[in-house]
Design an enzyme around this catalytic site. Sequence first.
Site, short mmCIF file in Angstrom:
data_model
loop_
_atom_site.label_atom_id
_atom_site.label_comp_id
_atom_site.label_asym_id
_atom_site.label_seq_id
_atom_site.Cartn_x
_atom_site.Cartn_y
_atom_site.Cartn_z
N ASP A 29 0.87 -1.18 0.00
CA ASP A 29 0.00 0.00 0.00
C ASP A 29 0.90 1.23 0.00
O ASP A 29 1.83 1.33 0.79
CB ASP A 29 -0.91 -0.02 1.24
CG ASP A 29 -2.03 1.01 1.13
OD1 ASP A 29 -1.72 2.21 0.94
OD2 ASP A 29 -3.20 0.63 1.24
N ILE A 30 0.62 2.16 -0.91
CA ILE A 30 1.47 3.33 -1.09
C ILE A 30 1.36 4.29 0.12
O ILE A 30 2.23 5.13 0.32
CB ILE A 30 1.10 4.06 -2.41
CG1 ILE A 30 2.25 4.91 -2.92
CG2 ILE A 30 -0.17 4.86 -2.28
CD1 ILE A 30 3.42 4.11 -3.41
N GLU A 88 -12.41 3.43 -1.41
CA GLU A 88 -11.63 4.38 -2.22
C GLU A 88 -11.40 3.88 -3.65
O GLU A 88 -11.59 4.63 -4.60
CB GLU A 88 -10.28 4.59 -1.51
CG GLU A 88 -9.48 5.78 -1.98
CD GLU A 88 -8.12 5.84 -1.28
OE1 GLU A 88 -7.12 5.90 -2.00
OE2 GLU A 88 -8.09 5.78 -0.04
N HIS A 93 -9.87 -5.49 -3.02
CA HIS A 93 -8.53 -5.61 -2.45
C HIS A 93 -8.64 -5.92 -0.97
O HIS A 93 -9.51 -5.43 -0.27
CB HIS A 93 -7.69 -4.34 -2.67
CG HIS A 93 -8.35 -3.07 -2.27
ND1 HIS A 93 -9.33 -2.46 -3.03
CD2 HIS A 93 -8.20 -2.27 -1.18
CE1 HIS A 93 -9.72 -1.35 -2.44
NE2 HIS A 93 -9.07 -1.21 -1.31
N HIS A 95 -6.57 -5.74 2.59
CA HIS A 95 -5.44 -5.16 3.32
C HIS A 95 -4.86 -6.23 4.25
O HIS A 95 -5.60 -6.82 5.04
CB HIS A 95 -5.89 -3.99 4.20
CG HIS A 95 -6.45 -2.82 3.45
ND1 HIS A 95 -5.71 -1.69 3.17
CD2 HIS A 95 -7.68 -2.58 2.91
CE1 HIS A 95 -6.44 -0.81 2.52
NE2 HIS A 95 -7.66 -1.32 2.35
P1 AMP Z 1 -9.84 1.43 0.38
O1 AMP Z 1 -10.44 1.39 -1.01
O2 AMP Z 1 -10.59 2.32 1.31
O3 AMP Z 1 -9.63 0.04 0.94
O4 AMP Z 1 -8.40 2.09 0.25
C1 AMP Z 1 -7.61 1.95 -0.91
C2 AMP Z 1 -6.18 1.76 -0.51
O5 AMP Z 1 -5.41 1.72 -1.71
C3 AMP Z 1 -5.59 2.88 0.36
O6 AMP Z 1 -5.01 2.30 1.53
C4 AMP Z 1 -4.54 3.54 -0.54
O7 AMP Z 1 -3.40 3.98 0.18
C5 AMP Z 1 -4.20 2.42 -1.50
N1 AMP Z 1 -3.74 2.87 -2.81
C6 AMP Z 1 -4.35 3.74 -3.63
N2 AMP Z 1 -3.64 3.92 -4.77
C7 AMP Z 1 -2.54 3.13 -4.65
C8 AMP Z 1 -1.41 2.86 -5.48
N3 AMP Z 1 -1.26 3.45 -6.67
N4 AMP Z 1 -0.47 2.00 -5.02
C9 AMP Z 1 -0.61 1.40 -3.82
N5 AMP Z 1 -1.65 1.60 -3.00
C10 AMP Z 1 -2.61 2.46 -3.40
#
Ligand code: AMP
Length: 130
Positions: A29-30, A88, A93, A95
């Site tokens: 995760d970035i 988001e 995905h 975590h």
């Molecule tokens: P959520 O959809 O609420 O589970 O959160 C999306 C997750 O994706 C967040 O923790 C972001 O930090 C992560 N994220 C978004 N864009 C990227 C990316 N390009 N590379 C890695 N992680 C990402």
Amino acid sequence: MSTIFSKIAAGEIPSYKVAADEKHYAFLDINPVAPGHVLVIPRKEVDYIFDLPEQDYLDLMAFARRVAKAQQKAIPCKRVGEAVIGLEVPHTHIHLIPINTEADMNFSKKVELTAEEMTRIASAIADKFE
Ligand code: AMP
């Protein structure tokens, strides 16, 4: 239409890759809540995890389990916590977060890591992936 996570899995957008197979991709995760915070995705584009066909869901969980075991070996931690939020990015995905206390699963708190640290952590987890 391709999601940002599909582009990451296809190598069109860079990521700190941790593991992959023909159906899944795992990367850091970035914006991690703890060092070694990994996202595991199916290559198939389905927004909501519980809309995945059952076998795809089970395969995703089995793949995530292998990634978690690699994290447990590579990152000092008591457990690897698992969470699904998905508010988001509209691409399923999971975590996977190395934790020592319940507070380490706090998605409002982020840790700052350099690109070098992210590269080192991703490679340490990748080395333990079986
Ligand atoms: P959520 O959809 O609420 O589970 O959160 C999306 C997750 O994706 C967040 O923790 C972001 O930090 C992560 N994220 C978004 N864009 C990227 C990316 N390009 N590379 C890695 N992680 C990402």
